[in-house]
Design a protein around this motif. Structure first.
Motif, PDB file in Angstrom:
ATOM      1  N   PRO A   4       0.733  -1.026  -0.072  1.00 57.94           N
ATOM      2  CA  PRO A   4      -0.096  -0.007   0.113  1.00 57.94           C
ATOM      3  C   PRO A   4       0.941   1.424   0.022  1.00 57.94           C
ATOM      4  O   PRO A   4       0.204   2.359  -0.406  1.00 57.94           O
ATOM      5  N   ASP A   5       2.055   1.130   0.272  1.00 55.51           N
ATOM      6  CA  ASP A   5       2.848   2.506   0.518  1.00 55.51           C
ATOM      7  C   ASP A   5       4.062   2.308   0.216  1.00 55.51           C
ATOM      8  O   ASP A   5       4.738   1.225   0.266  1.00 55.51           O
ATOM      9  N   GLU A   6       4.844   3.206   0.210  1.00 60.55           N
ATOM     10  CA  GLU A   6       6.317   3.352  -0.267  1.00 60.55           C
ATOM     11  C   GLU A   6       7.295   2.760   1.130  1.00 60.55           C
ATOM     12  O   GLU A   6       8.127   1.724   0.948  1.00 60.55           O
ATOM     13  N   GLU A   7       6.902   2.621   2.284  1.00 62.70           N
ATOM     14  CA  GLU A   7       7.333   1.997   3.306  1.00 62.70           C
ATOM     15  C   GLU A   7       7.333   0.561   3.449  1.00 62.70           C
ATOM     16  O   GLU A   7       8.404  -0.007   3.473  1.00 62.70           O
TER      17      GLU A   7
END
Length: 290
Positions: free
Chosen positions: A234-237
C-alpha cells in the motif's frame, strides 16, 4: 547362504560368486541398448520452432531473447500489445483465459513457423490475501491465469506437437507453488496447481515423446515481476520493506534476473537431457530452502 557372497565369509579381491554372470558376453546380452530400450540421443527432438506465451515483458521476453540467441525460430503471444513489437519471427495477441482465443493464436503461430516443436507458457498474475481477504472473483481470476492458462496453452499446442513427432512443453510456475507464503493464498494455490498439472501432463504425454517440465522462479527484477509484486503493497514504506525481505531471503542476497529463468526454460526445451520429465527447476536463489 553358507559359502555364498553374503555369508560374511572373507574372500579375495578377485572372488566372484558366479563369474559367468559377469562375463562380457552376458553383460552385452543382458544390458544391451536394444534389450534396455535405450535409443541414442540423436532421435530426440531438439525443438527449433518454439512458441512463447506471455512473451511481452519480463521472463517471457527474456525467454524469447534466449531462444533467438540459441538459433531457434520463435513466435510470441501475449494479451499485452507490447508483444507486437517483439523481436520474434511472428507475434500476435492471445488471451490464455479464453481457450478459443489462445487456440486461434497458437494455430496462427504454427502456420507462421511451419509447425510447433515446443511451447513455453510464461503467464502469471500476482495477488495478495488470506482466504478471508480474497473475494471469490479474485480467487477465480488468479486460477484463470495461473492454472487454467497453462492448461489452455498446452492443449492448444498439443495437435501441433504431435504433428511434429513430439517436442517439449515448459510452464513457468513459482517457488511459492512449492513452499507456502503467508497472505498469498490464491496465488500460491494456483501455482501449486500448475506444478501438479505439469506432472500429470508429463505422465500422460511421455510415451508420445512430448516432455513436460516447469521452471519455478522467485521474484525477478530489476523490473517487470519485481515492480508488479511491490505494487501490491500500500505505501512506499511497506514496498521498501518487502523489497528488502526478498533480498534477505535470497541466499545470495539479491533478486533473480529474468535471464536466469529464461536460461532454465531454454534448457528445459532442449534435448540436452531427454530423460528429464515432469520436473520443476527452481530458480529462486535459495528462497524456498529457508
Amino acid at each position: 547362504m553358507r559359502g555364498g557372497a553374503l555369508s560374511g565369509e572373507k574372500r579375495g579381491p578377485d572372488y566372484l560368486p558366479n563369474p559367468t554372470l559377469f562375463c562380457e558376453a552376458n553383460v552385452t546380452t543382458a544390458y544391451s541398448q536394444e534389450t534396455m530400450n535405450i535409443p541414442p540421443l540423436g532421435p530426440y527432438i531438439d525443438p527449433q520452432k518454439v512458441v512463447v506465451i506471455g512473451a511481452a515483458t519480463g521472463m517471457g521476453a527474456s525467454t524469447v531473447k534466449k531462444l533467438l540467441e540459441s538459433g531457434r525460430r520463435v513466435a510470441a503471444i501475449d494479451i499485452n500489445r507490447v508483444v507486437l513489437d517483439s523481436s520474434a519471427e511472428f507475434s500476435t495477441l492471445g488471451d490464455v483465459t479464453d481457450a478459443v482465443d489462445i487456440k486461434r493464436a497458437v494455430d496462427e503461430a504454427a502456420d507462421a513457423l511451419g509447425g510447433i516443436e515446443a511451447v513455453v507458457c510464461c503467464v502469471g498474475i500476482n495477488g495478495l490475501g488470506t482466504i478471508d481477504e480474497t473475494e471469490p472473483e479474485e480467487w477465480n481470476r488468479q486460477f484463470a491465469v495461473n492454472a487454467f492458462g497453462p492448461y489452455a496453452s498446452a492443449r492448444a499446442a498439443l495437435p501441433h506437437l504431435r504433428a511434429s513427432g513430439g517436442g517439449a512443453i515448459v510452464v513457468l510456475t513459482s517457488q511459492v507453488g512449492i513452499v507456502a507464503q503467508k497472505g498469498n493464498a490464491a496465488y500460491c494455490a494456483a501455482k501449486a496447481a500448475a506444478i501438479h498439472l505439469v506432472r500429470c501432463m508429463a505422465a500422460d504425454l511421455a510415451a508420445e515423446n512430448i516432455r513436460v517440465n516447469s521452471v519455478a522462479p522467485g521474484i525477478t527484477g530489476p523490473t517487470g515481476m519485481f515492480d508488479s509484486w511491490l505494487s501490491l503493497f500500500p505505501d512506499e514504506e511497506s514496498r521498501a520493506a518487502e523489497a528488502q525481505r526478498q533480498i534477505d531471503t535470497n541466499m545470495q542476497k539479491r533478486i533473480v534476473h529474468p535471464d536466469e529463468v529464461a536460461a532454465a526454460a531454454v534448457f528445459a526445451v532442449s534435448n540436452v537431457a531427454p530423460g528429464i520429465i515432469g520436473q520443476t527447476f527452481v530458480v529462486d536463489g535459495g528462497y524456498s530452502l529457508v
